[in-house]
Design an enzyme around this catalytic site. Sequence first.
Site, PDB file in Angstrom:
ATOM      1  N   GLY A   1       0.811  -1.197   0.053  1.00 60.55           N
ATOM      2  CA  GLY A   1       0.107  -0.002  -0.049  1.00 60.55           C
ATOM      3  C   GLY A   1       0.901   1.255   0.052  1.00 60.55           C
ATOM      4  O   GLY A   1       2.044   1.258   0.342  1.00 60.55           O
TER       5      GLY A   1
ATOM      6  N   GLN B   1       3.145   9.886   1.137  1.00 56.12           N
ATOM      7  CA  GLN B   1       4.436   9.126   1.326  1.00 56.12           C
ATOM      8  C   GLN B   1       5.243   9.360   0.075  1.00 56.12           C
ATOM      9  O   GLN B   1       6.307   8.925   0.256  1.00 56.12           O
ATOM     10  CB  GLN B   1       4.201   7.508   1.392  1.00 56.12           C
ATOM     11  CG  GLN B   1       3.369   7.091   2.704  1.00 56.12           C
ATOM     12  CD  GLN B   1       3.526   5.675   2.710  1.00 56.12           C
ATOM     13  OE1 GLN B   1       2.195   5.057   2.181  1.00 56.12           O
ATOM     14  NE2 GLN B   1       4.363   5.052   3.212  1.00 56.12           N
TER      15      GLN B   1
ATOM     16  N   CYS C   1       5.810   0.072   7.412  1.00 51.78           N
ATOM     17  CA  CYS C   1       5.543   1.031   6.572  1.00 51.78           C
ATOM     18  C   CYS C   1       6.765   1.536   5.838  1.00 51.78           C
ATOM     19  O   CYS C   1       7.830   1.585   6.361  1.00 51.78           O
ATOM     20  CB  CYS C   1       5.063   2.370   7.413  1.00 51.78           C
ATOM     21  SG  CYS C   1       4.795   3.942   6.543  1.00 51.78           S
ATOM     22  N   LEU C   2       6.583   1.745   4.539  1.00 48.24           N
ATOM     23  CA  LEU C   2       7.679   2.310   3.684  1.00 48.24           C
ATOM     24  C   LEU C   2       8.344   3.351   4.246  1.00 48.24           C
ATOM     25  O   LEU C   2       9.543   3.794   4.032  1.00 48.24           O
ATOM     26  CB  LEU C   2       7.397   2.408   2.240  1.00 48.24           C
ATOM     27  CG  LEU C   2       6.804   1.122   1.555  1.00 48.24           C
ATOM     28  CD1 LEU C   2       6.436   1.379   0.394  1.00 48.24           C
ATOM     29  CD2 LEU C   2       7.968   0.137   1.450  1.00 48.24           C
TER      30      LEU C   2
ATOM     31  N   HIS D   1      -4.537   1.649   7.531  1.00 46.39           N
ATOM     32  CA  HIS D   1      -2.893   2.124   7.586  1.00 46.39           C
ATOM     33  C   HIS D   1      -2.842   3.103   6.590  1.00 46.39           C
ATOM     34  O   HIS D   1      -2.281   4.382   6.920  1.00 46.39           O
ATOM     35  CB  HIS D   1      -2.118   0.923   7.348  1.00 46.39           C
ATOM     36  CG  HIS D   1      -0.681   1.264   7.494  1.00 46.39           C
ATOM     37  ND1 HIS D   1       0.288   0.719   8.208  1.00 46.39           N
ATOM     38  CD2 HIS D   1      -0.153   2.002   6.607  1.00 46.39           C
ATOM     39  CE1 HIS D   1       1.439   1.269   7.904  1.00 46.39           C
ATOM     40  NE2 HIS D   1       1.356   2.013   6.863  1.00 46.39           N
ATOM     41  N   GLU D   2      -3.435   2.786   5.421  1.00 46.94           N
ATOM     42  CA  GLU D   2      -3.280   4.060   4.258  1.00 46.94           C
ATOM     43  C   GLU D   2      -3.999   5.093   4.564  1.00 46.94           C
ATOM     44  O   GLU D   2      -3.626   6.308   4.325  1.00 46.94           O
ATOM     45  CB  GLU D   2      -3.358   3.482   3.028  1.00 46.94           C
ATOM     46  CG  GLU D   2      -2.552   2.143   2.465  1.00 46.94           C
ATOM     47  CD  GLU D   2      -0.947   2.501   2.811  1.00 46.94           C
ATOM     48  OE1 GLU D   2      -0.499   3.648   2.835  1.00 46.94           O
ATOM     49  OE2 GLU D   2      -0.393   1.371   2.922  1.00 46.94           O
TER      50      GLU D   2
ATOM     51  N   HIS E   1      -2.390   7.738   6.785  1.00 42.46           N
ATOM     52  CA  HIS E   1      -1.631   8.432   6.201  1.00 42.46           C
ATOM     53  C   HIS E   1      -1.961   9.760   5.645  1.00 42.46           C
ATOM     54  O   HIS E   1      -1.230  10.859   5.747  1.00 42.46           O
ATOM     55  CB  HIS E   1      -0.767   7.640   4.930  1.00 42.46           C
ATOM     56  CG  HIS E   1       0.123   6.918   5.389  1.00 42.46           C
ATOM     57  ND1 HIS E   1       1.534   7.321   6.251  1.00 42.46           N
ATOM     58  CD2 HIS E   1       0.375   5.411   5.301  1.00 42.46           C
ATOM     59  CE1 HIS E   1       2.339   6.182   6.315  1.00 42.46           C
ATOM     60  NE2 HIS E   1       1.602   5.254   5.851  1.00 42.46           N
TER      61      HIS E   1
HETATM   62 NI    NI Z   1       2.797   3.194   5.656  1.00 43.15          NI
END
Ligand code: NI
Length: 176
Positions: free
Chosen positions: A49, A54, A96-97, A138-139, A142
Amino acid sequence: MALLTVAKLGNPVLRQIAQPVDPREIHSKALQQFIDDMFETMAEEEGIGLAAPQVSRSQQVIVMECRGEGGFPQTVLINPSIVFYGPNQVEMWEGCLSVEGLRGKVTRPSMVKVRALDRDGTTLELDATGLFAVCIQHEIDHLIGKVFLDRMTDLSTLTHLEEFDQYWRQEHATVI
Ligand code: NI
C-alpha cells in the site's frame, strides 16, 4: 512511468492532512500518470500500500495491491472514507515504507466498509476484512498525518526488521 521518492518519518509532509482530489481532476493525464507512478514505486519498494503523502504529495490518493493467498487486488482509493467499522478487532504486525526497518503490533477493527472514488472517478464501496481491512486503515491514516506508530498501544513490540525475522516472523505470518 517514473519512480517516486518515499518520504521518511520526520518529513513534515507525513504529518499533514491531505487535501481531497477535485473529481474533475481524476481523468487528467497528470493524475493518471501519478497513480501509475505510485503503483510502480510501491512495487519497487515491495510494499502493499502507498498513500500520496508518502511520496510528498498531500492529496487523498491511495494505491494498494497484495498478490497471493489472503491478498487483495489492485485498488485505487481517491477521497476515501471509512463508513463502518466491524465490532471485532485484529492484531497484526505492521510496517511502513516511511518507517524504515521497524515492525510493531497494531490492533485495529478487523472489518471496514470504505467509500471512495476509483481511478475512473466512479464511486466505489467495498467491504474489507483481514489484511485488506488493516491495509486500508493504515493507508487512510497517512491521509490524516498518522503512521502506525501512533496506533500502537504497546510500544514494547516495536522491533527492528532483523530481529523481527529472527524472533517473531513465525508467530504471525501476516505482515502488512
Ligand atoms: Ni505506511
